[in-house]
Design an enzyme around this catalytic site. Structure first.
Site, PDB file in Angstrom:
ATOM      1  CB  SER A 145      78.043  42.543  13.323  1.00 42.89           C
ATOM      2  OG  SER A 145      78.703  43.626  12.697  1.00 42.89           O
ATOM      3  CE1 TYR A 187      75.861  45.606  16.872  1.00 40.53           C
ATOM      4  CE2 TYR A 187      77.776  46.059  15.474  1.00 40.53           C
ATOM      5  CZ  TYR A 187      76.473  45.592  15.627  1.00 40.53           C
ATOM      6  OH  TYR A 187      75.782  45.116  14.534  1.00 40.53           O
TER       7      TYR A 187
HETATM    8  P1  NAP Z   1      67.721  48.648  12.552  1.00 36.52           P
HETATM    9  O1  NAP Z   1      67.331  49.045  11.172  1.00 36.52           O
HETATM   10  O2  NAP Z   1      68.184  49.680  13.515  1.00 36.52           O
HETATM   11  O3  NAP Z   1      66.496  47.820  13.188  1.00 36.52           O
HETATM   12  C1  NAP Z   1      66.637  47.310  14.479  1.00 36.52           C
HETATM   13  C2  NAP Z   1      65.421  46.469  14.798  1.00 36.52           C
HETATM   14  O4  NAP Z   1      65.633  45.896  16.111  1.00 36.52           O
HETATM   15  C3  NAP Z   1      64.138  47.269  14.878  1.00 36.52           C
HETATM   16  O5  NAP Z   1      63.082  46.438  14.426  1.00 36.52           O
HETATM   17  C4  NAP Z   1      64.007  47.568  16.366  1.00 36.52           C
HETATM   18  O6  NAP Z   1      62.669  47.770  16.813  1.00 36.52           O
HETATM   19  C5  NAP Z   1      64.553  46.278  16.951  1.00 36.52           C
HETATM   20  N1  NAP Z   1      65.047  46.407  18.325  1.00 36.52           N
HETATM   21  C6  NAP Z   1      66.083  47.152  18.799  1.00 36.52           C
HETATM   22  N2  NAP Z   1      66.234  46.972  20.126  1.00 36.52           N
HETATM   23  C7  NAP Z   1      65.248  46.094  20.489  1.00 36.52           C
HETATM   24  C8  NAP Z   1      64.855  45.530  21.714  1.00 36.52           C
HETATM   25  N3  NAP Z   1      65.488  45.816  22.872  1.00 36.52           N
HETATM   26  N4  NAP Z   1      63.804  44.674  21.730  1.00 36.52           N
HETATM   27  C9  NAP Z   1      63.144  44.390  20.584  1.00 36.52           C
HETATM   28  N5  NAP Z   1      63.462  44.888  19.387  1.00 36.52           N
HETATM   29  C10 NAP Z   1      64.512  45.746  19.350  1.00 36.52           C
HETATM   30  O7  NAP Z   1      68.902  47.558  12.514  1.00 36.52           O
HETATM   31  P2  NAP Z   1      69.378  46.568  11.336  1.00 36.52           P
HETATM   32  O8  NAP Z   1      70.446  47.253  10.585  1.00 36.52           O
HETATM   33  O9  NAP Z   1      68.214  45.991  10.639  1.00 36.52           O
HETATM   34  O10 NAP Z   1      70.093  45.437  12.189  1.00 36.52           O
HETATM   35  C11 NAP Z   1      69.502  44.167  12.393  1.00 36.52           C
HETATM   36  C12 NAP Z   1      70.536  43.253  13.015  1.00 36.52           C
HETATM   37  O11 NAP Z   1      71.640  43.117  12.121  1.00 36.52           O
HETATM   38  C13 NAP Z   1      71.114  43.793  14.330  1.00 36.52           C
HETATM   39  O12 NAP Z   1      71.355  42.722  15.205  1.00 36.52           O
HETATM   40  C14 NAP Z   1      72.416  44.434  13.889  1.00 36.52           C
HETATM   41  O13 NAP Z   1      73.341  44.488  14.941  1.00 36.52           O
HETATM   42  C15 NAP Z   1      72.835  43.483  12.786  1.00 36.52           C
HETATM   43  N6  NAP Z   1      73.766  44.094  11.827  1.00 36.52           N
HETATM   44  C16 NAP Z   1      73.403  45.167  11.066  1.00 36.52           C
HETATM   45  C17 NAP Z   1      74.334  45.707  10.179  1.00 36.52           C
HETATM   46  C18 NAP Z   1      74.040  46.893   9.313  1.00 36.52           C
HETATM   47  O14 NAP Z   1      74.968  47.425   8.687  1.00 36.52           O
HETATM   48  N7  NAP Z   1      72.799  47.353   9.232  1.00 36.52           N
HETATM   49  C19 NAP Z   1      75.612  45.150  10.072  1.00 36.52           C
HETATM   50  C20 NAP Z   1      75.925  44.055  10.861  1.00 36.52           C
HETATM   51  C21 NAP Z   1      75.003  43.527  11.732  1.00 36.52           C
HETATM   52  P3  NAP Z   1      61.940  49.241  16.728  1.00 36.52           P
HETATM   53  O15 NAP Z   1      61.600  49.442  15.278  1.00 36.52           O
HETATM   54  O16 NAP Z   1      60.736  49.113  17.606  1.00 36.52           O
HETATM   55  O17 NAP Z   1      62.947  50.225  17.228  1.00 36.52           O
END
Ligand code: NAP
Length: 244
Positions: free
Chosen positions: A143, A157
């Site tokens: 991130s 985080y």
């Molecule tokens: P999201 O839409 O909240 O989706 C999170 C995903 O992770 C979901 O599929 C969720 O499963 C799964 N998950 C969460 N905790 C878990 C666990 N303990 N075991 C297995 N699966 C788990 O998040 P996102 O925005 O796509 O983020 C994806 C990655 O990118 C993350 O690592 C996040 O930190 C990183 N990131 C995101 C952003 C952003 O702005 N969106 C920015 C920087 C970095 P369920 O559907 O079953 O809940």
């Protein structure tokens, strides 16, 4: 030729789901891990299958060592794993550090850092040519918070994701001669469910492009790093942040 087999930790929603769908369209078989959202995972599996790939959903908590190993073993039912994406991540309820509960810090580090290290360890044990594996390519989700600090929102985080950048550098060098490439993608503000309500609108004026990114835009970068087009790239972090 058999399709390459990809496991996505956290493939049910957001960036992981977009990467699963793009991978399906590009000829991968995809194992979709999720924590609790079985319907979302089933929808991703259906999309991959509609594109002609094989796909399964695998429930498992990627913060727990025993479950991570089980998810790897179940995913291998699709064939030997050659490609991995680690997208499971949580931020915890947003606040300054002086207001956060210990539990929130622990849960965030368990998923984003501890889980990521165990994920990489299990990957190397299975994929390294040193261990009889076929090698492969891994992309970890970091991130931009790791470099801008998560100020007033989630410093824990940000710190947990800085560790992801570091483990990618170190483990990539450990296995560079063993057929495995490991890279990170570092998204900026991407429009997914991970944000607290109203957060994206609030930070919009600070986003250089005046908009958040989409999960699909991040998926393109992930699929590039996964692919042989990135054959001389390892230990790198690619920002997909619209200049943030
Ligand atoms: P999201 O839409 O909240 O989706 C999170 C995903 O992770 C979901 O599929 C969720 O499963 C799964 N998950 C969460 N905790 C878990 C666990 N303990 N075991 C297995 N699966 C788990 O998040 P996102 O925005 O796509 O983020 C994806 C990655 O990118 C993350 O690592 C996040 O930190 C990183 N990131 C995101 C952003 C952003 O702005 N969106 C920015 C920087 C970095 P369920 O559907 O079953 O809940």
């Amino acid at each position: 030729m058999p399709c390459p087999v990809l496991l996505i930790a956290g493939g049910s929603r957001g960036i992981g789901a977009a990467a699963a769908k793009l991978a399906g369209a590009r000829g991968y078989d995809v194992a979709v891990n999720y924590l609790s959202n079985a319907n979302a995972a089933a929808s991703v599996v259906a999309t991959v299958k509609a594109a002609g790939g094989n796909s399964i959903a695998i429930q498992g908590d990627m913060a727990r060592e025993d479950e991570i190993a089980r998810v790897f073993n179940e995913a291998a039912k699709l064939g030997p794993l050659t490609h991995l994406i680690h997208s499971s991540g949580v931020t915890g309820k947003n606040s300054r550090l002086d207001a956060v509960e210990t539990k929130t810090i622990q849960e965030t580090i368990d998923v984003n850092t501890f889980g990521a290290l165990i994920f990489l360890r299990e990957a190397v044990r299975r994929m390294s040519t040193k261990h009889g594996g076929k090698g492969g390519s891994i992309v970890m989700l970091s991130s931009m918070a790791a470099v801008i600090g998560g100020v007033n929102e989630y410093t824990w985080y940000a710190a947990a994701k800085a560790a992801v950048d570091t483990m990618v550098i170190g483990v990539a060098r450990e296995v560079a001669k063993e057929g495995i490439r490991i890279n990170a993608v570092s998204p900026g503000a991407i429009d997914t469910d991970i944000h607290e309500p109203g957060r994206l609108e609030r930070i919009m004026p600070n986003l250089p492009m005046g908009r958040p990114g989409t999960a699909e835009e991040v998926a393109e970068a992930i699929l590039f790093l996964l692919s042989d087009a990135a054959s001389y790239i390892t230990g790198a972090t690619l920002n997909v942040s619209g200049g943030r």
